[in-house]
Design a protein around this motif. Sequence first.
Motif, mmCIF file in Angstrom:
data_model
loop_
_atom_site.group_PDB
_atom_site.id
_atom_site.type_symbol
_atom_site.label_atom_id
_atom_site.label_comp_id
_atom_site.label_asym_id
_atom_site.label_seq_id
_atom_site.Cartn_x
_atom_site.Cartn_y
_atom_site.Cartn_z
ATOM 1 N N ASP A 1 41.029 39.506 47.694
ATOM 2 C CA ASP A 1 40.187 39.527 46.594
ATOM 3 C C ASP A 1 40.259 38.699 45.774
ATOM 4 O O ASP A 1 39.553 38.261 44.507
ATOM 5 C CB ASP A 1 40.142 41.001 45.956
ATOM 6 C CG ASP A 1 41.410 41.210 45.188
ATOM 7 O OD1 ASP A 1 42.453 40.649 45.267
ATOM 8 O OD2 ASP A 1 41.574 42.562 44.713
ATOM 9 N N GLY A 2 41.505 37.678 45.579
ATOM 10 C CA GLY A 2 41.653 36.761 44.784
ATOM 11 C C GLY A 2 42.613 36.846 43.605
ATOM 12 O O GLY A 2 43.067 36.044 42.867
ATOM 13 N N LYS A 3 42.811 38.126 43.441
ATOM 14 C CA LYS A 3 43.694 38.885 42.558
ATOM 15 C C LYS A 3 45.019 38.043 42.874
ATOM 16 O O LYS A 3 45.695 37.862 43.699
ATOM 17 C CB LYS A 3 43.819 40.210 42.170
ATOM 18 C CG LYS A 3 42.455 40.670 41.592
ATOM 19 C CD LYS A 3 42.558 42.079 41.367
ATOM 20 C CE LYS A 3 41.131 42.593 40.752
ATOM 21 N NZ LYS A 3 41.209 43.906 40.492
ATOM 22 N N SER A 4 46.009 38.028 41.843
ATOM 23 C CA SER A 4 47.352 37.431 42.041
ATOM 24 C C SER A 4 48.614 38.112 41.186
ATOM 25 O O SER A 4 48.055 38.574 40.022
ATOM 26 C CB SER A 4 47.678 35.958 42.055
ATOM 27 O OG SER A 4 47.262 35.472 40.779
ATOM 28 N N CYS A 5 49.671 37.938 41.537
ATOM 29 C CA CYS A 5 50.659 38.466 40.693
ATOM 30 C C CYS A 5 52.027 37.828 41.023
ATOM 31 O O CYS A 5 52.319 37.604 42.203
ATOM 32 C CB CYS A 5 51.115 40.070 40.999
ATOM 33 S SG CYS A 5 52.344 40.733 39.931
ATOM 34 N N LEU B 1 49.207 41.935 37.083
ATOM 35 C CA LEU B 1 48.033 41.591 38.035
ATOM 36 C C LEU B 1 47.099 40.958 37.220
ATOM 37 O O LEU B 1 46.510 41.380 36.385
ATOM 38 C CB LEU B 1 47.589 42.879 38.948
ATOM 39 C CG LEU B 1 46.599 42.715 39.898
ATOM 40 C CD1 LEU B 1 47.282 41.839 40.991
ATOM 41 C CD2 LEU B 1 46.120 44.089 40.337
ATOM 42 N N LYS B 2 46.678 39.557 38.124
ATOM 43 C CA LYS B 2 45.717 38.838 37.354
ATOM 44 C C LYS B 2 44.411 38.769 38.346
ATOM 45 O O LYS B 2 44.640 38.539 39.116
ATOM 46 C CB LYS B 2 46.285 37.637 36.873
ATOM 47 C CG LYS B 2 47.224 37.463 35.894
ATOM 48 C CD LYS B 2 47.945 36.345 35.577
ATOM 49 C CE LYS B 2 49.330 36.377 34.874
ATOM 50 N NZ LYS B 2 50.008 35.121 34.717
ATOM 51 N N ASN C 1 50.909 46.597 37.809
ATOM 52 C CA ASN C 1 49.716 46.840 36.795
ATOM 53 C C ASN C 1 49.731 45.825 35.724
ATOM 54 O O ASN C 1 48.672 45.549 35.303
ATOM 55 C CB ASN C 1 49.763 48.104 36.606
ATOM 56 C CG ASN C 1 49.557 49.207 37.596
ATOM 57 O OD1 ASN C 1 49.022 48.855 38.531
ATOM 58 N ND2 ASN C 1 49.831 50.535 37.590
ATOM 59 N N THR D 1 48.811 36.919 46.897
ATOM 60 C CA THR D 1 47.438 36.517 46.354
ATOM 61 C C THR D 1 47.013 37.446 47.228
ATOM 62 O O THR D 1 46.852 37.499 48.549
ATOM 63 C CB THR D 1 46.929 35.145 46.800
ATOM 64 O OG1 THR D 1 48.081 34.167 45.706
ATOM 65 C CG2 THR D 1 45.651 34.964 46.247
ATOM 66 N N GLY D 2 46.015 38.427 46.677
ATOM 67 C CA GLY D 2 45.432 39.201 47.443
ATOM 68 C C GLY D 2 44.056 38.641 47.931
ATOM 69 O O GLY D 2 43.306 37.566 47.641
#
Length: 159
Positions: free
Chosen positions: A56-60, A158-159, A155, A53-54
């Motif tokens: 910035d809120g993005k996750s994978c 990533l959500k 790529n 979880t980044g």
Amino acid sequence: MKKVRRIKLDSLQKDLLYLPKGQLQSFLGGNGKIGTRIYGGTLLNTDNGVVWTGDDGKSCTFYGVSFTIDDVCPSDTAYQLLGTIHIERGWAEDGFNIYNFAHEFGHYLQEEEYGLLEYLKMAAKSAKSVLEDPDNHMNQPYEKDATKRGQEYLNKNLK
């Protein structure tokens, strides 16, 4: 009704718990689970794989693997074997990021495709390369391939 009172900073400081450096990178993440802080986000081992979880809120989710923070790895190195990504503690605490993790996941994808024996042959070459010529290590074809595989996975997922 309770009365609100002022607390002096000195009295509060004596009640604070100071964590050793190695524990500072772990903190409570979502659902009360312990995550490990890396540069730019958090890694969390789950039953399905590793969730990044980044900030910035993005996750994978990296399915099929787990990770561990390792005191055995040489400084600023990581490796993947049998679905576990081992990250040297110092690097995990200072600079290891999602792109480094994706690269190691790319090695997992290589192991899955080539099989353990072929992967171990390649891993031996990789270990020799990082020890003998670290400046040129990432230019080796198997390292470029791991980076490509990991980056494509990141790529796509990533959500």
